[in-house]
Scaffold this active site. Structure first.
Site, mmCIF file in Angstrom:
data_model
loop_
_atom_site.group_PDB
_atom_site.id
_atom_site.type_symbol
_atom_site.label_atom_id
_atom_site.label_comp_id
_atom_site.label_asym_id
_atom_site.label_seq_id
_atom_site.Cartn_x
_atom_site.Cartn_y
_atom_site.Cartn_z
ATOM 1 N N LYS A 1 10.961 -10.835 8.700
ATOM 2 C CA LYS A 1 11.163 -11.974 8.881
ATOM 3 C C LYS A 1 10.229 -12.953 9.860
ATOM 4 O O LYS A 1 9.696 -13.877 9.657
ATOM 5 C CB LYS A 1 12.557 -12.135 9.425
ATOM 6 C CG LYS A 1 13.713 -11.716 8.284
ATOM 7 C CD LYS A 1 14.919 -11.646 8.929
ATOM 8 C CE LYS A 1 16.054 -11.800 8.014
ATOM 9 N NZ LYS A 1 17.303 -11.299 8.550
ATOM 10 N N GLY B 1 0.868 -1.295 0.059
ATOM 11 C CA GLY B 1 0.141 0.010 -0.095
ATOM 12 C C GLY B 1 0.901 1.450 0.090
ATOM 13 O O GLY B 1 0.366 2.205 0.395
ATOM 14 N N SER C 1 23.081 -12.867 7.324
ATOM 15 C CA SER C 1 21.825 -13.388 8.487
ATOM 16 C C SER C 1 21.461 -14.842 8.137
ATOM 17 O O SER C 1 20.616 -15.529 9.159
ATOM 18 C CB SER C 1 20.668 -12.483 8.238
ATOM 19 O OG SER C 1 19.807 -12.722 7.291
HETATM 20 N N1 LIG Z 1 -3.551 -1.379 4.343
HETATM 21 C C1 LIG Z 1 -4.264 -1.291 3.439
HETATM 22 N N2 LIG Z 1 -5.646 -1.181 3.393
HETATM 23 C C2 LIG Z 1 -6.176 -0.871 2.369
HETATM 24 N N3 LIG Z 1 -5.977 -1.321 1.234
HETATM 25 C C3 LIG Z 1 -4.564 -1.672 1.150
HETATM 26 C C4 LIG Z 1 -3.734 -1.629 2.383
HETATM 27 N N4 LIG Z 1 -2.390 -2.125 1.952
HETATM 28 C C5 LIG Z 1 -2.627 -2.138 0.487
HETATM 29 N N5 LIG Z 1 -4.066 -1.930 -0.042
HETATM 30 C C6 LIG Z 1 -4.105 -2.079 -1.398
HETATM 31 O O1 LIG Z 1 -3.493 -3.135 -1.954
HETATM 32 C C7 LIG Z 1 -3.276 -2.697 -3.270
HETATM 33 C C8 LIG Z 1 -1.692 -2.479 -3.677
HETATM 34 O O2 LIG Z 1 -1.060 -1.532 -3.180
HETATM 35 P P1 LIG Z 1 -0.091 -0.601 -3.595
HETATM 36 O O3 LIG Z 1 -0.225 -0.631 -5.098
HETATM 37 O O4 LIG Z 1 -0.190 0.746 -2.920
HETATM 38 O O5 LIG Z 1 1.154 -1.324 -3.325
HETATM 39 P P2 LIG Z 1 2.658 -0.820 -3.260
HETATM 40 O O6 LIG Z 1 3.240 -0.932 -1.837
HETATM 41 O O7 LIG Z 1 2.793 0.529 -3.724
HETATM 42 O O8 LIG Z 1 3.527 -1.971 -4.168
HETATM 43 P P3 LIG Z 1 4.743 -1.658 -4.920
HETATM 44 O O9 LIG Z 1 6.244 -1.700 -4.360
HETATM 45 O O10 LIG Z 1 4.519 -2.923 -5.937
HETATM 46 O O11 LIG Z 1 4.312 -0.611 -5.815
HETATM 47 C C9 LIG Z 1 -3.849 -1.414 -3.568
HETATM 48 O O12 LIG Z 1 -5.188 -1.606 -4.094
HETATM 49 C C10 LIG Z 1 -4.165 -0.914 -2.213
HETATM 50 O O13 LIG Z 1 -5.268 -0.022 -2.156
#
Ligand SMILES: Nc1ncnc2c1ncn2[C@@H]1O[C@H](COP(=O)(O)OP(=O)(O)OP(=O)(O)O)[C@@H](O)[C@H]1O
Ligand SMILES: [Mg+2]
Length: 831
Positions: A739, A378, A696
């Site tokens: 981990k 996210g 590690s």
């Molecule tokens: N805590 C959360 N609550 C609600 N939805 C979430 C949460 N975490 C992730 N999501 C949902 O998961 C999906 C993927 O998230 P996102 O694209 O932001 O990932 P990212 O961390 O940017 O990944 P990447 O490293 O691949 O870019 C999105 O639709 C997002 O809304």
């Protein structure tokens, strides 16, 4: 010159100058300046000198015949001596004399015949000269005939080439049959000098005279033609530019007639207006107007016009003074963050703190935020959410696919097709000068770079520099200081150090299974239902099915695959609805396997049984924490030991250090010397396609080796992580939370970790801690005590080896470090 000379002049026949013998005469003489009179010529003479006037008077008083002879030196005033005149002159008849008021006299004279000057009789009041009249020496032969024709042709050519003579001259020349006269006629040409004329006059032989004029004419024709060529070249040069000018003027006139004003000028005016209204800072505006001015001065057809237009359009389209009003209500912002994301309490809290500080002081130079964690946790959507919470625009730029610095900072305008860099392009897209600007995949920078892009990024991110960010294309600075930059990446380590220094890193290590199920229930299911046009009355996923989905259909730190699986469930249900199903579909665990096929991941990746020569380690990869099995086998043969599975240097060295520790403690561990001497150890870390590195896995490799050498099994539900030193101490490691989450997902019941990581345990969710036993260790002995099924039996001490521990349980004889009892009392387990 065969035939006898004969008189052929018209003058000769018209007015015979007297009957005196041998044509000797005494006549009044007028000395001529810069002019030569020929027989048959009728010319006006301006006579000024007193002696000349008197000579004229005398002649008129006699029989109107006069001798005209040219002076050798024109400036000579008073002629005393015949030597001062040429030897040959002309007998002329005075046709008319007119007295002018200033005392000069104009006379019209007609040339009659050539004469030779013999001497002066007197020079008292006028010159009276003795002369001999002479005739042309000619003959009628072919040579003369040929010469006559030649000269006639040449005269024609001469006239056609633009000679300064009347065009009738050519016709006149055709009509003169007398060869001598024809030659004399050429003397009319203004191109002829006085000397040339005099020479012509003196040449009595007609053939010679014709040759003389022929040479003269040939030369003149050549000169005229050359002159013509030069002129026409010059003219054609002039013509081209003149033609263009005229055409352009005509075009303008036509456009005016049609009521269409000059399109370029209209465009210039429009651009100027746009510049004025763009809200640019003064120096930028000056620059833009200068370019517009330049545009109005160059021709429409010039490619430069397009270049300038594009440039000014860019300047005009940037949000120089457009910004959105920030939402200063932090409580409201907190609500928005919660609406969009489940959990992530620490992260949200950190973001809200950050926003509070930024909203409190505009000029706050806080470092930018960097969200780091595995895919699908996210990060990107959190950035979007921050923008929503603050009421700002959101733009995103991936640094992953960028090739060189110019992509960030733009190309200079001298390049064809140059454009601003991606920073400025995105600012334009945002339409405001204070958007939330996400720099995705900052850890992928510098991987395939030609220039040094991180230096360009530094300028963007450094609060000291970014108020005057210089794009190569724009050439004028743009203020980026109000932009809120947020970077994201999967790993911290690959981020260039200089950039890392300027960022505040917020880790997002991943979710527990319960959190994932919760995210699925609260966010992903409603979102995917919406995407597929389904209503709550169409579908429901049970809690149990959601847990199964998380545990058995996905294997990840984030929720991206979970979202994909949920989408695929929704797709199938949407189809059944489209086919007419009206009742609600309840997705249970059983229904799941109908919809998605059999589950893909067994719960837990651990070995189903206790294993000899295999231990489970914990690692952090780009996709989050993971468990890896380390396998060791013992083979006959004496080789150095073998390491496979794409291990990096650090991992290899760690394995060697571990092996050395085992050899040094062999007796204590119940491993005989022969075992080492006759056997080869092979360490393999499966999933050989993915490169692995880092220290590690140290204690895991040692545990597996000891197990392989002693034959004692490793407990199946144990996972471990920790670096090992040569002397068997266990050092702390990074990425603990990831981990432990991975260990939890894989079903480990006991996790061995370095004691010095104890402080990191605060971040571990309670639900995870309560389900696992965490063992904190300081040395390798403690690791083995926790991981192996039973204690190794030490060997009997050999005579030369240092005293070893006595007895199975050890303890009594132990004095220091490596001889310490193998199994000390177990360290207290946490949780
Ligand atoms: N805590 C959360 N609550 C609600 N939805 C979430 C949460 N975490 C992730 N999501 C949902 O998961 C999906 C993927 O998230 P996102 O694209 O932001 O990932 P990212 O961390 O940017 O990944 P990447 O490293 O691949 O870019 C999105 O639709 C997002 O809304
Ligand atoms: Mg992302």
């Amino acid at each position: 010159m065969a035939s006898k000379p004969r008189k052929t002049t018209a003058a000769g026949s018209a007015g015979q100058p007297g009957e005196s013998s041998a044509d000797h005469r005494v006549l009044p003489l007028v000395a001529l300046r810069e002019t030569v009179i020929f027989p048959e010529m009728i010319v006006p003479l301006q006579v000024g000198r007193e002696k000349s006037v008197k000579a004229l008077d005398r002649a008129v008083a006699d029989d109107s015949f006069i001798a005209l002879v040219t002076q050798r030196q024109a400036e000579r005033e008073d002629i005393e001596n015949p030597d001062e005149l040429y030897g040959v002159g002309t007998l002329a008849k005075i046709a008319q004399v007119v007295q002018a008021q200033d005392g000069t006299v104009r006379a019209i004279v007609q040339g009659q015949q050539r004469l030779r000057l013999l001497g002066f009789e007197t020079t008292e009041s006028y010159i009276s000269a003795r002369v001999e009249l002479v005739n042309d020496e000619t003959s009628e032969d072919l040579e003369v005939e040929a010469l006559v024709r030649t000269v006639q042709g040449q005269i024609e050519q001469y006239v056609q080439s633009g000679a300064p003579v009347p065009p009738e001259a050519a016709v006149a020349a055709r009509n003169i049959s007398e060869p001598g006269l024809l030659a004399d006629m050429v003397a009319y040409s203004p191109d002829m000098t006085t000397e040339q004329r005099q020479e012509l006059l003196e040449t009595l032989d007609v053939v010679e005279r014709l040759k003389l004029v022929s040479t003269f004419l040939a030369r003149q024709v050549e000169i005229l033609e050359l002159k013509g060529r030069i002129q026409s070249e010059v003219k054609s040069e002039l013509d081209k530019s003149q033609r263009e000018y005229i055409l352009r003027e005509q075009l303008k006139a036509i456009q005016r007639e049609l009521g269409e004003d000059d399109p370029q000028q209209a465009e210039v005016a429009e651009l100027r207006e746009k510049v004025e209204g763009s809200g640019m800072p003064e120096p930028v505006k000056e620059r833009a107007l200068k370019e517009v001015d330049r545009m109005s001065r160059i021709p429409t057809a010039s490619p430069e016009v397009g270049v300038i237009r594009t440039y000014v359009d860019w300047l005009v389209s940037l949000p120089w003074d457009k910004s959105t009003a920030d939402n200063l209500d932090i409580k409201q912002a907190a609500v928005v963050l919660d609406e969009d994301h489940y959990g992530l309490e620490k992260v949200k809290e950190r973001i809200l703190e950050y926003l509070s500080v930024r909203t409190l002081s505009e000029n706050n130079r806080s470092p930018m935020l960097a969200l780091v964690g595995p895919p699908g946790v996210g990060k990107t959507s959190l950035g979007r959410s921050v923008a929503r919470a603050m009421g700002r625009e959101f733009v995103r730029m991936s640094l992953g696919g960028i090739h060189d610095e110019a992509e960030i900072r733009g190309h200079r305008r001298t390049y064809i097709g140059a454009l601003p860099g991606r920073i400025i392009q995105n600012i334009k897209t945002a339409g405001s000068n204070n958007p939330v600007f996400m720099l995705d995949e900052i850890d992928k920078i510098g991987m395939d770079f030609r220039g040094d892009p991180s230096s360009a990024l530094l300028e963007v991110l450094d609060p000291e520099q970014n108020s005057t960010f210089a794009d190569n294309y724009l050439e004028v600075p743009f203020d980026l200081s109000r932009v809120l930059f947020i970077a994201t990446g999967n790993l911290v380590d690959p981020i260039p150090m200089a950039l890392r220094d300027r960022m505040e890193i917020i880790p997002l290590p991943g979710y527990t299974q319960r959190e994932k199920a919760e995210i699925g229930r609260r966010f992903l299911v409603p979102k995917q239902m919406g995407n597929h046009g389904l209503k709550p009355r169409n579908v429901e996923i049970t809690d149990e099915a959601m847990t199964t989905l998380v545990q058995s259909y996905t294997h990840e730190a984030g929720v991206r695959n979970l979202e994909r699986e949920i989408a695929s469930v929704m797709r199938k249900i949407a189809r059944s609805v489209a086919e007419g199903r009206t009742t609600k579909t309840t997705v249970t665990t059983r229904k799941l396997s109908q919809l998605l096929g059999p589950s893909r991941f067994e719960y837990g990746e651990l070995e189903p049984e206790d294993q000899v020569g295999a231990a489970t380690g914990l690692v952090v990869t780009e996709v989050g924490g993971d468990v890896v099995a380390v396998e060791v086998t013992r083979m006959e043969g004496k080789e150095d030991f073998i390491l496979t599975g794409q291990l990096g240097d650090v991992m290899r060295e760690s394995a060697r250090a571990g092996l050395s520790w085992i050899r040094a403690n062999a007796a204590r561990l119940g491993i005989s010397r022969e075992l080492f001497e006759k056997n080869t150890l092979h360490i393999h870390v499966p999933a050989g396609a993915t490169p692995k590195d880092g220290p590690s896995a140290g204690i895991t490799m040692v545990t597996a080796m000891v197990s392989a050498l002693t034959g004692i099994a490793v407990r199946k539900d144990v996972a471990m992580t920790g670096e090992i030193t040569l002397r068997g101490r266990v050092l702390p490691i990074g990425g603990l939370k990831s981990k432990i989450l991975a260990a939890h997902l894989s079903g480990a019941r006991l996790v061995i970790l370095p004691k010095r990581n104890e402080k990191d345990l605060r971040d571990i969710p309670e639900e995870v801690r309560s389900q696992m036993k965490l063992v904190l260790v300081e040395n390798m002995d403690q690791v083995l005590a926790a991981a192996l099924r039973r204690k190794p039996r030490p060997l009997k001490p050999s005579p030369i080896s240092p005293p070893a521990a006595e007895g199975d349980e050890g303890g009594k004889g132990a004095t220091r470090g490596r001889n310490a009892p193998l199994f000390p009392p177990q360290p207290p387990a946490v949780a």
